[in-house]
Design a protein around this motif. Structure first.
Motif, PDB file in Angstrom:
ATOM      1  N   GLN A  96      19.933   8.244  -6.229  1.00  0.00           N
ATOM      2  CA  GLN A  96      18.708   8.371  -7.040  1.00  0.00           C
ATOM      3  C   GLN A  96      17.778   7.165  -6.810  1.00  0.00           C
ATOM      4  N   TYR A  97      16.540   7.309  -7.261  1.00  0.00           N
ATOM      5  CA  TYR A  97      15.551   6.242  -7.057  1.00  0.00           C
ATOM      6  C   TYR A  97      14.942   5.806  -8.384  1.00  0.00           C
ATOM      7  N   LEU A  98      14.253   4.656  -8.325  1.00  0.00           N
ATOM      8  CA  LEU A  98      13.456   4.183  -9.463  1.00  0.00           C
ATOM      9  C   LEU A  98      11.994   4.300  -9.055  1.00  0.00           C
ATOM     10  N   GLU A 108      -3.539   0.338 -10.930  1.00  0.00           N
ATOM     11  CA  GLU A 108      -2.156   0.667 -11.299  1.00  0.00           C
ATOM     12  C   GLU A 108      -1.627   1.794 -10.412  1.00  0.00           C
ATOM     13  N   ILE A 109      -0.525   1.518  -9.719  1.00  0.00           N
ATOM     14  CA  ILE A 109       0.070   2.528  -8.827  1.00  0.00           C
ATOM     15  C   ILE A 109       1.564   2.635  -9.098  1.00  0.00           C
ATOM     16  N   THR A 110       2.187   3.676  -8.533  1.00  0.00           N
ATOM     17  CA  THR A 110       3.655   3.750  -8.581  1.00  0.00           C
ATOM     18  C   THR A 110       4.164   3.869  -7.147  1.00  0.00           C
ATOM     19  N   ILE A 129      17.411  -3.120  -5.060  1.00  0.00           N
ATOM     20  CA  ILE A 129      16.593  -2.256  -4.214  1.00  0.00           C
ATOM     21  C   ILE A 129      16.267  -3.052  -2.959  1.00  0.00           C
ATOM     22  N   THR A 130      16.211  -2.372  -1.833  1.00  0.00           N
ATOM     23  CA  THR A 130      15.850  -3.052  -0.584  1.00  0.00           C
ATOM     24  C   THR A 130      14.534  -2.461  -0.107  1.00  0.00           C
ATOM     25  N   ILE A 131      13.559  -3.338   0.093  1.00  0.00           N
ATOM     26  CA  ILE A 131      12.217  -2.870   0.449  1.00  0.00           C
ATOM     27  C   ILE A 131      11.857  -3.365   1.841  1.00  0.00           C
ATOM     28  N   ARG A 132      11.301  -2.456   2.610  1.00  0.00           N
ATOM     29  CA  ARG A 132      10.857  -2.819   3.961  1.00  0.00           C
ATOM     30  C   ARG A 132       9.343  -2.939   3.959  1.00  0.00           C
ATOM     31  N   LYS A 133       8.854  -4.007   4.527  1.00  0.00           N
ATOM     32  CA  LYS A 133       7.403  -4.237   4.530  1.00  0.00           C
ATOM     33  C   LYS A 133       6.740  -3.309   5.538  1.00  0.00           C
ATOM     34  N   GLU A 134       5.731  -2.583   5.050  1.00  0.00           N
ATOM     35  CA  GLU A 134       4.980  -1.682   5.930  1.00  0.00           C
ATOM     36  C   GLU A 134       3.788  -2.440   6.491  1.00  0.00           C
ATOM     37  N   GLU A 135       3.469  -2.143   7.717  1.00  0.00           N
ATOM     38  CA  GLU A 135       2.250  -2.732   8.278  1.00  0.00           C
ATOM     39  C   GLU A 135       1.071  -2.166   7.481  1.00  0.00           C
ATOM     40  N   PHE A 138       0.056  -1.015   1.133  1.00  0.00           N
ATOM     41  CA  PHE A 138      -0.728  -1.431  -0.026  1.00  0.00           C
ATOM     42  C   PHE A 138       0.158  -2.217  -0.999  1.00  0.00           C
ATOM     43  N   LEU A 139       1.305  -1.645  -1.355  1.00  0.00           N
ATOM     44  CA  LEU A 139       2.169  -2.365  -2.289  1.00  0.00           C
ATOM     45  C   LEU A 139       3.044  -3.399  -1.587  1.00  0.00           C
ATOM     46  N   THR A 140       3.611  -3.038  -0.428  1.00  0.00           N
ATOM     47  CA  THR A 140       4.577  -3.973   0.175  1.00  0.00           C
ATOM     48  C   THR A 140       3.912  -5.302   0.563  1.00  0.00           C
ATOM     49  N   GLN A 141       2.658  -5.230   1.016  1.00  0.00           N
ATOM     50  CA  GLN A 141       1.942  -6.477   1.322  1.00  0.00           C
ATOM     51  C   GLN A 141       1.838  -7.326   0.040  1.00  0.00           C
ATOM     52  N   GLY A 299       8.000  11.137   0.475  1.00  0.00           N
ATOM     53  CA  GLY A 299       6.826  10.388   0.022  1.00  0.00           C
ATOM     54  C   GLY A 299       5.524  10.915   0.595  1.00  0.00           C
ATOM     55  N   GLU A 300       4.520  10.063   0.530  1.00  0.00           N
ATOM     56  CA  GLU A 300       3.175  10.501   0.927  1.00  0.00           C
ATOM     57  C   GLU A 300       3.094  10.865   2.414  1.00  0.00           C
ATOM     58  N   ILE A 301       2.294  11.878   2.694  1.00  0.00           N
ATOM     59  CA  ILE A 301       2.083  12.265   4.096  1.00  0.00           C
ATOM     60  C   ILE A 301       1.172  11.215   4.733  1.00  0.00           C
ATOM     61  N   LEU A 341      -4.093  12.195  -5.901  1.00  0.00           N
ATOM     62  CA  LEU A 341      -3.448  11.141  -6.699  1.00  0.00           C
ATOM     63  C   LEU A 341      -3.968   9.762  -6.294  1.00  0.00           C
ATOM     64  N   VAL A 342      -4.016   9.487  -5.000  1.00  0.00           N
ATOM     65  CA  VAL A 342      -4.492   8.178  -4.530  1.00  0.00           C
ATOM     66  C   VAL A 342      -5.953   7.968  -4.945  1.00  0.00           C
ATOM     67  N   ALA A 343      -6.765   9.045  -4.859  1.00  0.00           N
ATOM     68  CA  ALA A 343      -8.174   8.920  -5.275  1.00  0.00           C
ATOM     69  C   ALA A 343      -8.253   8.484  -6.743  1.00  0.00           C
ATOM     70  N   MET A 344      -7.399   9.074  -7.575  1.00  0.00           N
ATOM     71  CA  MET A 344      -7.416   8.713  -9.005  1.00  0.00           C
ATOM     72  C   MET A 344      -6.911   7.279  -9.207  1.00  0.00           C
ATOM     73  N   GLU A 345      -5.918   6.886  -8.394  1.00  0.00           N
ATOM     74  CA  GLU A 345      -5.412   5.510  -8.510  1.00  0.00           C
ATOM     75  C   GLU A 345      -6.485   4.508  -8.075  1.00  0.00           C
ATOM     76  N   ARG A 346      -7.160   4.811  -6.975  1.00  0.00           N
ATOM     77  CA  ARG A 346      -8.239   3.924  -6.504  1.00  0.00           C
ATOM     78  C   ARG A 346      -9.286   3.732  -7.599  1.00  0.00           C
ATOM     79  N   ARG A 356       5.962  11.032  -5.715  1.00  0.00           N
ATOM     80  CA  ARG A 356       4.830  11.044  -4.783  1.00  0.00           C
ATOM     81  C   ARG A 356       5.105  11.955  -3.590  1.00  0.00           C
ATOM     82  N   SER A 357       5.901  12.987  -3.822  1.00  0.00           N
ATOM     83  CA  SER A 357       6.327  13.871  -2.734  1.00  0.00           C
ATOM     84  C   SER A 357       6.201  15.346  -3.105  1.00  0.00           C
ATOM     85  N   GLY A 358       5.590  15.654  -4.230  1.00  0.00           N
ATOM     86  CA  GLY A 358       5.458  17.057  -4.638  1.00  0.00           C
ATOM     87  C   GLY A 358       6.722  17.638  -5.229  1.00  0.00           C
TER      88      GLY A 358
HETATM   89  C1  LIG Z   1      12.344   8.930  -2.895  1.00  0.00           C
HETATM   90  C2  LIG Z   1      11.846   7.739  -2.111  1.00  0.00           C
HETATM   91  C3  LIG Z   1      12.645   6.608  -1.990  1.00  0.00           C
HETATM   92  C4  LIG Z   1      12.185   5.502  -1.273  1.00  0.00           C
HETATM   93  N1  LIG Z   1      13.002   4.418  -1.153  1.00  0.00           N
HETATM   94  C5  LIG Z   1      12.587   3.356  -0.426  1.00  0.00           C
HETATM   95  C6  LIG Z   1      13.445   2.231  -0.249  1.00  0.00           C
HETATM   96  O1  LIG Z   1      14.579   2.189  -0.718  1.00  0.00           O
HETATM   97  N2  LIG Z   1      12.954   1.171   0.473  1.00  0.00           N
HETATM   98  C7  LIG Z   1      11.677   1.174   1.019  1.00  0.00           C
HETATM   99  O2  LIG Z   1      11.296   0.171   1.649  1.00  0.00           O
HETATM  100  N3  LIG Z   1      10.872   2.231   0.851  1.00  0.00           N
HETATM  101  C8  LIG Z   1      11.280   3.312   0.140  1.00  0.00           C
HETATM  102  N4  LIG Z   1      10.423   4.371  -0.041  1.00  0.00           N
HETATM  103  C9  LIG Z   1       9.021   4.256   0.432  1.00  0.00           C
HETATM  104  C10 LIG Z   1       8.186   3.524  -0.636  1.00  0.00           C
HETATM  105  O3  LIG Z   1       8.070   4.308  -1.793  1.00  0.00           O
HETATM  106  C11 LIG Z   1       6.752   3.156  -0.171  1.00  0.00           C
HETATM  107  O4  LIG Z   1       6.116   4.293   0.313  1.00  0.00           O
HETATM  108  C12 LIG Z   1       6.773   2.072   0.874  1.00  0.00           C
HETATM  109  O5  LIG Z   1       7.330   0.877   0.358  1.00  0.00           O
HETATM  110  C13 LIG Z   1       5.351   1.771   1.383  1.00  0.00           C
HETATM  111  O6  LIG Z   1       4.534   1.423   0.302  1.00  0.00           O
HETATM  112  P1  LIG Z   1       3.135   0.707   0.581  1.00  0.00           P
HETATM  113  O7  LIG Z   1       2.314   0.833  -0.665  1.00  0.00           O
HETATM  114  O8  LIG Z   1       3.318  -0.647   1.134  1.00  0.00           O
HETATM  115  O9  LIG Z   1       2.539   1.570   1.771  1.00  0.00           O
HETATM  116  P2  LIG Z   1       1.854   2.946   1.632  1.00  0.00           P
HETATM  117  O10 LIG Z   1       2.562   3.766   0.612  1.00  0.00           O
HETATM  118  O11 LIG Z   1       1.772   3.531   2.988  1.00  0.00           O
HETATM  119  O12 LIG Z   1       0.456   2.468   1.077  1.00  0.00           O
HETATM  120  C14 LIG Z   1      -0.649   2.897   1.546  1.00  0.00           C
HETATM  121  C15 LIG Z   1      -1.141   3.889   0.484  1.00  0.00           C
HETATM  122  O13 LIG Z   1      -1.911   3.152  -0.448  1.00  0.00           O
HETATM  123  C16 LIG Z   1      -3.113   3.837  -0.642  1.00  0.00           C
HETATM  124  N5  LIG Z   1      -4.132   2.850  -0.994  1.00  0.00           N
HETATM  125  C17 LIG Z   1      -4.786   2.045  -0.193  1.00  0.00           C
HETATM  126  N6  LIG Z   1      -5.703   1.310  -0.908  1.00  0.00           N
HETATM  127  C18 LIG Z   1      -5.575   1.696  -2.190  1.00  0.00           C
HETATM  128  C19 LIG Z   1      -6.224   1.303  -3.422  1.00  0.00           C
HETATM  129  N7  LIG Z   1      -7.180   0.391  -3.462  1.00  0.00           N
HETATM  130  N8  LIG Z   1      -5.824   1.892  -4.547  1.00  0.00           N
HETATM  131  C20 LIG Z   1      -4.840   2.821  -4.550  1.00  0.00           C
HETATM  132  N9  LIG Z   1      -4.206   3.225  -3.438  1.00  0.00           N
HETATM  133  C21 LIG Z   1      -4.577   2.654  -2.254  1.00  0.00           C
HETATM  134  C22 LIG Z   1      -3.356   4.505   0.695  1.00  0.00           C
HETATM  135  O14 LIG Z   1      -4.173   5.600   0.572  1.00  0.00           O
HETATM  136  C23 LIG Z   1      -1.959   4.956   1.071  1.00  0.00           C
HETATM  137  O15 LIG Z   1      -1.643   6.211   0.483  1.00  0.00           O
HETATM  138  C24 LIG Z   1      10.870   5.511  -0.700  1.00  0.00           C
HETATM  139  C25 LIG Z   1      10.081   6.640  -0.819  1.00  0.00           C
HETATM  140  C26 LIG Z   1      10.551   7.757  -1.497  1.00  0.00           C
HETATM  141  C27 LIG Z   1       9.682   8.964  -1.609  1.00  0.00           C
END
Ligand SMILES: Cc1cc2nc3c(=O)[nH]c(=O)nc-3n(C[C@H](O)[C@H](O)[C@H](O)COP(=O)(O)OP(=O)(O)OC[C@H]3O[C@@H](n4cnc5c(N)ncnc54)[C@H](O)[C@@H]3O)c2cc1C
Ligand code: FES
Length: 410
Positions: A96-98, A108-110, A129-135, A138-141, A299-301, A341-346, A356-358
């Protein structure tokens, strides 16, 4: 019925009268219990209390420790924030996830993150929880720049359906993981050695290079200690492979057959979209019944324009979305290539979301007018929802101006 007749039908009734007597005592025994009971009204309902502990609306967590796993992945040890009245952590099923709720630059995002520790650890007082930084993530940075020991995080209770279910799944589990998709399998592996789930787990874990493998040493140790229960095979897509227990290439049908008893296993797949696309085709070759392949929501497409059926002519457009959320009505811009959803968060409307996966339905909203694109590959709306114009903003893209009504959850 005589004893002989009883044996003939494999039923032996030992004592009719004893059974009847027990029934006759039922009412007087109940009366005695009622008479003995306190006349004070029960103040708390134990079932409701248990439900609240298992499914809290939110949990406040505090980072207790941060460990580097690879150059781009960190493990966060999270403990309950007693000061914010999270006195204990909700128990969960491994896999399961948080859903973390975070404010990034005022927005505010989730984001969902699989729990990588075991359910017993939650009882001891921590999740990992283990998080991998995405290039450009938005959140991982933001996490890399801001999260440190003592940072407070708001989280949902445990969510999701990606777990072993003995009534449905076979006892040989094959985990197919890519990148950070390995995290639920660490939780499962720990739960197996702690005796919480009784299965054998083989994990085929795809990484791009040796430095990207998360938990390599930890898995090697576990495998050595529990060879009958756990097996980890690393599949690397790079040219050179030197580490023990690694294969070069991709998770193909041949690799799966080499390490797994395909006909007697249930497959659990978790990883990025590209891995799903590849692995799905490989698994198709085994013609397994659908229930034998379980998929985590991915997750998100990332690139909706490339999805079959997306109207490419609107790809560059930005539409207007009249949004009713709680007592607020606001017109916001929404790009065709980003989910509603992202439009509303922005626009900082803080819409509800979890997976975030439907899949979870938490963001379910009403489409009052306009047209959306929902990928047919991942359209999990109920038939009645489609008929009455309910949709999941996390998985829907505007292809015209819209008017939507979004719930405001507690
Ligand atoms: C069930 C599940 C479990 C997961 N478990 C893990 C895990 O264990 N470890 C892990 O590393 N990852 C996991 N993930 C992935 C994780 O949820 C994130 O998607 C990932 O960390 C990337 O997040 P990010 O915000 O850095 O990148 P993205 O999610 O790719 O962020 C970019 C997104 O932010 C939006 N955005 C950009 N600017 C704004 C703004 N100003 N306001 C609002 N939105 C904006 C963009 O449109 C885009 O949708 C999991 C995903 C799912 C679905
Ligand atoms: S957030 Fe789960 S369905 Fe949209």
């Amino acid at each position: 019925m005589s004893k002989d007749e009883g044996e003939k039908f494999d039923i032996i009734i030992k004592s009719n009268s004893r059974d009847l007597l027990a029934f006759m005592k039922l009412v007087p025994n109940r009366k005695k219990k009622i008479e003995k009971a306190s006349s004070e009204p029960i103040k708390t309902d134990p079932m409701n209390e248990l439900a609240k502990r298992l499914h809290p609306l939110r949990q406040y967590l505090v980072i207790n420790e941060i460990r580097n796993e690879t150059k781009s992945a960190k493990t966060f040890k999270l403990e309950p924030h007693v000061g914010l009245r999270t006195n204990e952590l909700a128990y969960f099923r491994p896999g399961q996830y948080l859903s973390l709720k975070v404010k990034v630059n005022g927005v505010e995002i989730t984001r969902p993150y699989s729990i990588a520790s075991s359910p017993k650890d939650a009882q001891k007082g921590f999740y990992e929880i283990t998080i991998r930084k995405e290039e450009h993530g938005f959140l991982t940075q933001y996490i890399w720049d801001n999260w440190k020991v003592d940072t407070v995080i708001e989280s949902s209770g445990p969510e999701g359906f990606f777990y072993f279910e003995p009534l449905r799944d076979l006892k040989d589990i094959v985990g197919i993981a890519g990148g950070s998709g390995i995290t639920p399998f660490r939780s499962m592996a720990k739960a197996i050695i702690e005796g919480i789930i009784d299965v054998k787990l083989t994990v085929l874990y795809g990484s791009s290079e040796e430095d990207d493998i998360i938990y390599y040493d930890e898995f090697k140790e576990l495998e050595k200690k529990y060879p009958d229960k756990l097996k980890f095979i690393h599949i690397l897509s790079c040219e050179e492979v030197s580490l023990e227990g690694c294969e070069a290439g991709f998770i193909t049908a041949e690799i799966i057959e080499k390490y797994c008893d395909v006909k007697n296993s249930t497959f659990f797949v978790c990883g990025p979209q590209v891995m799903y696309d590849f692995v799905e085709k490989e698994l198709e070759r085994f013609k397994l019944p659908p229930k034998r392949i379980r998929r985590e929501a991915f997750g998100e497409i990332k690139n909706i324009v490339n999805y079959p059926g997306f109207p490419k002519e609107v790809a560059e457009k930005t539409f207007k979305v009249k949004t009713h959320i709680g007592n607020i009505t606001k017109e916001i811009p929404a790009m065709a290539t980003e989910s509603v959803l992202v439009a509303m968060e922005r626009a900082n409307l803080a819409p509800p979301s979890k997976c975030r996966s439907g899949e979870c339905g938490f963001c379910r909203s009403l489409l009052i007018s306009g047209d959306i694109f929902v990928s047919p590959i991942s359209d999990w709306r109920r038939a009645a929802d489609k008929k009455f114009n309910y949709f999941h903003p996390c998985y829907s893209y505007p292809v015209s101006d819209l008017e939507v009504k979004v719930p405001r959850h507690l």
